[in-house]
Design an enzyme around this catalytic site. Structure first.
Site, PDB file in Angstrom:
ATOM      1  N   ARG A   1       1.347  -5.203  -5.262  1.00 61.51           N
ATOM      2  CA  ARG A   1       1.566  -6.356  -4.381  1.00 61.51           C
ATOM      3  C   ARG A   1       1.758  -7.549  -5.319  1.00 61.51           C
ATOM      4  O   ARG A   1       0.786  -8.069  -5.852  1.00 61.51           O
ATOM      5  CB  ARG A   1       0.357  -6.570  -3.458  1.00 61.51           C
TER       6      ARG A   1
ATOM      7  N   ASP B   1       2.382  -0.896  11.659  1.00 66.18           N
ATOM      8  CA  ASP B   1       2.420  -2.217  12.298  1.00 66.18           C
ATOM      9  C   ASP B   1       3.767  -2.912  12.090  1.00 66.18           C
ATOM     10  O   ASP B   1       3.842  -4.073  11.708  1.00 66.18           O
ATOM     11  CB  ASP B   1       1.284  -3.093  11.752  1.00 66.18           C
TER      12      ASP B   1
ATOM     13  N   ARG C   1      -6.378  -3.231   8.381  1.00 68.36           N
ATOM     14  CA  ARG C   1      -6.926  -4.589   8.262  1.00 68.36           C
ATOM     15  C   ARG C   1      -6.417  -5.454   9.399  1.00 68.36           C
ATOM     16  O   ARG C   1      -7.137  -6.254   9.963  1.00 68.36           O
ATOM     17  CB  ARG C   1      -6.457  -5.164   6.914  1.00 68.36           C
TER      18      ARG C   1
ATOM     19  N   ASP D   1       4.941  -4.849   5.888  1.00 64.33           N
ATOM     20  CA  ASP D   1       5.357  -6.202   6.281  1.00 64.33           C
ATOM     21  C   ASP D   1       5.499  -7.173   5.104  1.00 64.33           C
ATOM     22  O   ASP D   1       6.468  -7.914   5.011  1.00 64.33           O
ATOM     23  CB  ASP D   1       4.451  -6.763   7.385  1.00 64.33           C
TER      24      ASP D   1
ATOM     25  N   GLY E   1       0.842  -1.207   0.000  1.00 63.97           N
ATOM     26  CA  GLY E   1       0.000   0.000   0.000  1.00 63.97           C
ATOM     27  C   GLY E   1       0.872   1.251   0.000  1.00 63.97           C
ATOM     28  O   GLY E   1       1.845   1.319   0.750  1.00 63.97           O
TER      29      GLY E   1
ATOM     30  N   THR F   1       4.363   2.553   5.536  1.00 65.79           N
ATOM     31  CA  THR F   1       2.987   2.052   5.617  1.00 65.79           C
ATOM     32  C   THR F   1       2.192   2.943   6.563  1.00 65.79           C
ATOM     33  O   THR F   1       2.705   3.339   7.616  1.00 65.79           O
ATOM     34  CB  THR F   1       2.922   0.590   6.123  1.00 65.79           C
TER      35      THR F   1
ATOM     36  N   ASP G   1      -0.072   1.954   8.301  1.00 68.67           N
ATOM     37  CA  ASP G   1      -0.585   1.129   9.410  1.00 68.67           C
ATOM     38  C   ASP G   1       0.272   1.163  10.688  1.00 68.67           C
ATOM     39  O   ASP G   1      -0.207   0.786  11.742  1.00 68.67           O
ATOM     40  CB  ASP G   1      -0.698  -0.333   8.958  1.00 68.67           C
TER      41      ASP G   1
END
Ligand code: F6P
Length: 327
Positions: A76, A134, A176, A107, A15, A130, A132
């Site tokens: 991706r 994460d 997500r 990731d 992303g 990212t 996110d």
């Protein structure tokens, strides 16, 4: 002893995130500063497989530091997760003489880089790009700050209309598998509750709190839900709450991909610029398979594998603070 890096490739993968362009710019210009040749790889690993690779100079990255998206495009790539795909990618890098790689992504991108550099003699450095957040080994990822600010701006607007109608709004933010955008935007906007993938969603508790607040005539109620919460996001939560509280005036709003776009914030530009610089330095120092992070304002290296596996821990205290402050 690893070979001296002379030609490096840079790609963005997964992303997109605001600040990726600033990172590309930093990699290209730092590389040129140190006398390296720099190549842009278009559409991430897919571009490596399809030989979508071009030579970059200082001008290639002019006027991009302030732009969202990524000039190198992103993808991706499923093919890269096959041995044949990685072999093709390697052959294309060899054709260009590329002997070092900077991967800007999340990731999934790091898993790809890890596999690739285990199989072939091309060192890979990861930069956490990212929205996110994460990824372990860094306090922030490129794009997170901008995305959270976008979410906060939108939720503030929703609060105005929620207030005007005395409504309960369930706002869905991205994530997500990660609840950081939800937690940070929830705290910043005074949300009642934040529902995230890392924790079980307790509907009974939400209903109890809302009912109690209704009795006290608390007017604005916002619940921020990460798209990957236990129930699968705001639409589902909205349905359940409408069922359980038929008299409540409930609306659902999904913020979606606006969180990924827009001009990067100052924090993201500066993070990306520093990380891009350190990525090139790391390759020159002979490092491989590590991600460059920033912890407590200092550069930090973490193995790509650990950056993905360890994740960041969700702060229970932050969730507690959100609830207390919205009571
Ligand atoms: O990884 C960033 C992210 O925006 C996640 O928050 C979200 O779940 C996902 O990407 C959406 O991916 P796509 O744009 O492919 O739908």
């Amino acid at each position: 002893m690893s070979k001296q890096v002379t030609k490096i490739g840079v790609l963005t993968s997964g992303g997109d995130a605001p600040g990726m362009n600033a990172a590309i710019r930093a990699v290209v210009r730092t590389g040129i500063y140190y006398g390296l040749e720099v190549y842009g790889i278009v559409r991430g690993y897919q571009g490596m497989i399809e030989d979508n690779i071009f030579h970059m100079d200082s001008k290639s990255v002019a006027n991009i530091i302030q732009k969202g998206g990524t000039i190198l495009k992103t993808a991706r790539s499923k093919e890269f997760f096959t041995p044949e795909g990685r072999q093709k990618a390697y052959e294309n890098l060899q054709k260009h003489g590329i002997n070092g790689l900077v991967v800007i992504g999340g990731d999934g991108s790091f898993r790809g880089a890890q596999k690739f550099s285990n199989e072939f003699d091309i060192p890979c450095i990861g930069l956490p790009g990212t929205i996110d957040k994460d990824i372990a080994g860094t306090d922030f990822t490129i794009g997170f700050d901008t995305a959270v600010n976008t979410a906060v701006e939108a939720i503030d607007k929703i609060r105005d209309t929620a207030d005007a109608h005395d409504r309960l709004f369930i706002v869905e933010v991205m994530g997500r598998d990660a609840g950081y955008i939800a937690m940070h935007s929830g705290l910043a906007t005074g949300a009642e509750n934040v529902l995230i993938p890392e924790q079980k969603t307790n509907i009974d508790e939400i209903v109890m709190t809302l009912t109690e607040k209704e009795k006290r005539k608390k007017l604005v109620n916002l619940i921020v839900v990460a798209e990957g919460d236990e129930y699968g996001g705001a639409t589902e939560i909205g349905k359940i709450l409408k069922d359980r509280m038929p008299n409540a005036d409930i609306r659902v709003c999904i913020l979606g991909h606006i969180q990924r776009g827009g001009a990067p914030s100052c924090i993201d530009r500066n993070l990306a610029s520093q990380m891009g610089y350190y990525a090139v330095e790391s390759l020159l120092q002979g490092r491989n398979n590590v991600m460059v992070g920033i912890v407590n304002n200092e550069m930090n290296y973490i193995k790509l594998d650990d950056a993905v596996k360890q994740k960041q821990t969700v702060s229970d205290e932050m969730l507690k603070i959100i609830k207390i402050l919205a009571s």
